[in-house]
Enzyme design. Structure first.
Site, short mmCIF file in Angstrom:
data_model
loop_
_atom_site.label_atom_id
_atom_site.label_comp_id
_atom_site.label_asym_id
_atom_site.label_seq_id
_atom_site.Cartn_x
_atom_site.Cartn_y
_atom_site.Cartn_z
N GLU B 16 37.31 45.71 39.37
CA GLU B 16 37.60 44.40 39.96
C GLU B 16 37.13 44.33 41.40
O GLU B 16 36.99 43.25 41.97
CB GLU B 16 39.08 44.04 39.80
CG GLU B 16 40.06 44.95 40.52
CD GLU B 16 40.34 44.53 41.95
OE1 GLU B 16 40.53 45.43 42.79
OE2 GLU B 16 40.37 43.32 42.22
N HIS B 310 41.65 44.33 35.95
CA HIS B 310 42.57 45.05 36.82
C HIS B 310 43.06 46.33 36.15
O HIS B 310 43.15 47.37 36.77
CB HIS B 310 43.78 44.18 37.19
CG HIS B 310 43.52 43.26 38.33
ND1 HIS B 310 42.81 42.10 38.20
CD2 HIS B 310 43.86 43.35 39.64
CE1 HIS B 310 42.73 41.50 39.38
NE2 HIS B 310 43.35 42.24 40.27
#
Lengths: 531, 341
Positions: B16, B310
């Site tokens: 991310e 994530h």
């Protein structure tokens, strides 16, 4: 190594920063928003506020403590009777800046100009620009419509223009351009001349005071005056014309009226009023060449006109105004003229602020070649065809022109005339060796002019200070010295009568002392003076 | 001590590529005592490098672990973090508008479970910010799960902090002690909903309209849908729906905003709650990336229906610090199974 702390100085915005209810958070408040940027930390905020707005300022301080724990806020109550009064605001902020303990090794300063009156904004700008306040300006603006981020935009404006590479390059280019401008496109090589031009450029662009250009005839004084005017006009520093006048041409009764104008009926024959050259130069430049030739009375009037920017035309009761920058030209030593009582000391003191001694062509032989190229092109334009100079002809011309055999008594004017003649006579637009040789012969002839007593070459501008009475005598003495092998021999010839009446004739000493009066020595008069 | 351990180098732009890489690295460095060097921090972002909120997390982790830090400057793309021993105590961690206090809380909480004594943490700043898990998520989902694993964590919110005013405050009491593994979580197939609408500085009708929509859509009683007036410096409004199904608990949140009708906000929360129900897995998207870290540290396993960027980023960071054997993930039939092998 350590990061400089960021300190913002600014006004509490009595309208924009105000707010009490919870909804104030959804409104853009410049001072609060300044501390809400995710990529910017304000370590300290110096918040200036009117004493009666203490509560509002304290609210802003509390809100900043909440949204920006990194920031310390210090409140500065400052009473301004009229925040739109420039003098008052400037004085107050100037005092603030003077009293502030700036620590430039540890902190960098930003002045927030979005809040406060426009007058305050102008004062901040002036204080920052003059470095009374060692700060850059920071401007904030609200978020764009529909932007969820409340902080809005920030712009930092550093008034130290040298910090902007692109601007620095621009100024360098502009500087180079104005130097080239003053040199009239000639890429001169003489280092002393180039230094002089660089200094003249600074003075010309920064000063409205008189400029004195000294130098022998043909050194380029008139041309330089025209270039100064063109440069100032290009930078919008003058709106008026360049008025040029050679004072040697306006001697006598007409001088005052030519310069200062006259009213109708000022004297017999004055049937019309005349404005005069000083009036014509209003808003522009007045170039008075050969200023040493001006009469004492006109000198006094000129001094008044420079100092008071007003003067009385001949026969007038009321003064007229004219604001011009004076450029004076002189080929003689004005200090000597002052000693001789021919030039006013106070006028010299006034115009002697920026004096530039332009070397004559004979002292700038390195610049003959670059001038040759430029003048050849110009001559070509004047004769209406492209003119070239072949290698051999060029070498021939330069070898002579740069040698001591070429005295160039009339300077660049003479050089340019020689080039124009060659360009005109060049067969098929090509200047060949024959054309050059013909021109060189012509130059040599003209320099042996029977009218020329040679004293100008020998004494320089000082020759013009000689009375004709002395001049004839000195010219004869010089001619005799040149023909005789020694000082004593020359003395015997010159004092041939009186020596017979002396018991101990000392002709050599008498002659040596005579020559000394003019700064000359026998050896210096030899056709080939020893080096 | 840490000097004897080799510096671990982490590429801040991986996965991310944002603040998560940084925060997980700080927590794991502190827990393993291993110095870490991050480069290319937030390299691809519009405002790259460390922003204020990231510096706050770095400072908090440094304070708790007595770390020495280099490169902790605004917009810095490089950071070296050399932790010391973790110390329990009283910490006051203030976060400005730009960051969420809950993210800082997530960074330091695992550290303080391994401290030499109990801690009291006072967090100030944003508690309900759309870009981070809201405080209610920690209170309803994360803390209870930690307690099931044996951790002693008590928390209370004293003031809410909505964006952009912030100014919220919550207190955490942590007693040290190594938690047990993440326990098996299973859905029972009978979801129970509970909803609450929080608002500050707004007319009560906003919350009422929101709850009316939620009650109608999910068929829940008035007792299970309550209005919570909270103290907050600024105005704010959120709708929370907690879904409890067997061992599984999820909390979804929708944020009110100026110009957004209450009904739209409520409908968004309902939609999210039903999506969790439909997915069938016991762990939701946001809990999953937190649990990756807990499985890596304490063992156990879980199953999730959404594998976010994530979560996979966290997996890579945990493996970098603890080894590939500490935690692994694999996909089977649209579900992700995360476990210590």
């Amino acid at each position: 190594m350590d990061r400089l702390a960021t300190v913002v100085i600014g006004f509490y915005g009595t309208t924009l920063d105000r707010g009490r209810g919870a909804a104030r958070w959804e409104r853009w408040r410049p001072t609060v928003a300044l501390c809400q940027h995710p990529d910017r930390i304000i370590d300290r905020l110096e918040l200036i506020h009117p004493p009666r707005e203490a509560a509002g300022a304290a609210q802003v301080a509390a809100d900043i403590a909440q949204i920006s724990p990194e920031t310390t806020v210090r409140l500065h109550p400052l009473a301004l009777a009229d925040p739109w009064d420039f003098e008052q605001v400037f004085a107050a902020l100037h005092d603030f800046a003077r009293a502030y303990a700036f620590d430039l090794d540890a902190e960098r300063y930003l002045v927030h100009i979005t809040t406060g009156t426009h007058v305050a904004q102008i004062c901040w700008f002036l204080l920052a620009e003059s470095r009374h306040l060692p700060a850059a300006l920071i401007q904030t603006s609200p978020p764009r419509h529909g932007d969820r981020d409340v902080a809005g935009q920030v712009q930092i404006i550093d008034l130290d223009l040298s910090r902007y590479d692109a601007l620095a390059r621009r100024f360098e280019a502009e500087h180079a351009e104005s130097l080239a401008f003053l040199k009239d496109g000639v890429d001169t090589r003489d280092p002393a001349f180039n230094r002089l031009i660089a200094e003249l450029e600074r003075v010309a662009l920064r000063s409205r005071e008189p400029i004195l250009l000294q130098g022998p005839t043909g050194a380029g004084k008139s041309r330089l005056a025209r270039r100064i005017h063109a440069l100032k006009a290009q930078r919008r520093q003058v709106r008026g014309e360049l008025i040029e006048v050679n004072c040697a041409t306006i001697r006598g009764d007409a001088a005052a009226s030519t310069l200062f104008g006259h009213v109708r009926g000022a004297y017999t024959g004055a049937t019309h009023a005349r404005a005069g050259l000083l009036r014509a130069a209003d808003g522009g430049l007045l170039f008075l060449d050969e200023i040493g030739e001006l009469g004492l009375e006109e000198q006094a009037m000129l001094l008044t006109a420079i100092e008071q920017r007003r003067f009385l035309p001949v026969g007038a009761d009321a003064p007229v105004e004219s604001e011009f920058q004076l450029i004076a030209g002189s080929n003689r030593d004005l200090a000597a003229a002052v000693r001789a009582g021919r030039f006013r000391e106070d006028l010299l003191a006034r115009i002697d602020l920026w004096t530039f001694h332009l070397p004559g062509l004979a002292e700038r032989r390195a610049d003959i070649e670059p001038n040759l190229d430029v003048e050849l092109r110009r001559a070509g334009e004047r004769v209406g065809r492209h003119v070239t100079l072949n290698r051999e002809a060029r070498d021939r011309f330069l070898a002579f022109a740069t040698s001591p055999a070429a005295p160039w008594p009339a300077g660049f004017r003479e050089l340019n005339a020689a080039i124009l003649r060659m360009a005109t006579l060049a067969p098929g637009g090509r200047i060949d060796v024959a054309t050059v040789d013909a021109e060189l012969a012509r130059l040599r002839r003209s320099w042996r002019d029977p009218e020329d007593d040679g004293l100008a070459t020998l004494l320089g501008p000082a020759a013009d200070d000689l009375d004709p009475f002395d001049r004839v005598q000195l010219a004869h003495v010089v001619a005799v010295c040149r023909r005789q092998p020694s000082l004593s021999a020359a003395g015997r010839v010159l004092f041939a009568v009186s020596r017979t009446r002396r018991t101990a004739p000392n002709d050599a000493d008498r002659l040596r002392k005579y020559l000394q009066r003019f700064g000359l020595s026998f050896d210096a008069l030899r056709p080939d003076p020893p080096r | 001590m840490s000097n004897e351990v080799e510096m671990l180098r982490i590429d801040g732009a991986q996965g991310e590529g944002g603040g998560q890489v940084l925060r997980s690295s700080l927590a794991l460095a502190g827990l393993t005592g291993r110095p870490v060097e991050l480069s290319r921090i937030r390299a691809g972002r519009q405002k790259s490098g460390l922003l204020r909120q990231h510096l706050t997390a770095v400072r908090a982790a440094a304070e708790v672990t007595g770390a020495t830090v280099e490169g902790a400057e605004l917009r810095s793309a490089w950071l070296r973090f050399t932790p010391g021993p973790i110390r329990g105590g009283t910490y006051h961690l203030a976060v400005g508008t730009a960051g969420s206090a809950t993210l800082v809380c997530q960074t330091v909480l695992p550290l303080l479970l391994a401290a030499d004594g109990p801690s009291t943490l006072v967090f100030e700043g944003g508690t309900h910010n759309p870009a981070a898990p809201p405080y209610d998520f920690l209170e309803a989902v994360y803390f209870p799960l930690l307690r099931r694993m044996g951790a002693q964590v008590e928390a209370r919110m004293e003031r809410a902090g909505f964006y952009p005013a912030g100014g919220g405050r919550f207190v955490l009491e942590v007693a040290p002690g190594r938690p047990g593994p993440v326990p098996p979580l299973a859905r029972a197939g009978a979801p129970v909903f509970e909803a609450w609408a929080m608002s500050a500085g707004l007319a009560v009708t906003v919350a009422k309209r929101e709850l009316a929509v939620v009650r109608d859509a999910l068929g829940i009683s008035r007792e299970a849908a309550t209005i919570r007036r909270v103290e907050a410096p600024g105005r704010g409004n959120v709708v929370h729906i907690r879904v409890t199904d067997g061992d599984a608990v999820e909390l979804v949140t929708a944020f009110g905003a100026v110009g957004r009708p209450a009904e739209v906000v409520a409908a968004e929360a309902v939609e999210e709650a039903l999506r969790f129900v439909d997915l069938g897995a016991p762990v939701g998207e946001h809990l999953a990336d937190m649990l990756v870290l807990l499985v890596g540290l304490y063992g156990g396993a879980f199953e999730t229906g959404v594998w976010s960027l994530h979560a996979s980023t966290n997996l890579a960071i945990v493996q970098a610090f603890l080894g590939a054997d500490a935690v692994q993930a694999e996909e089977r039939g649209g579900r992700w199974y995360v476990a210590r092998p």
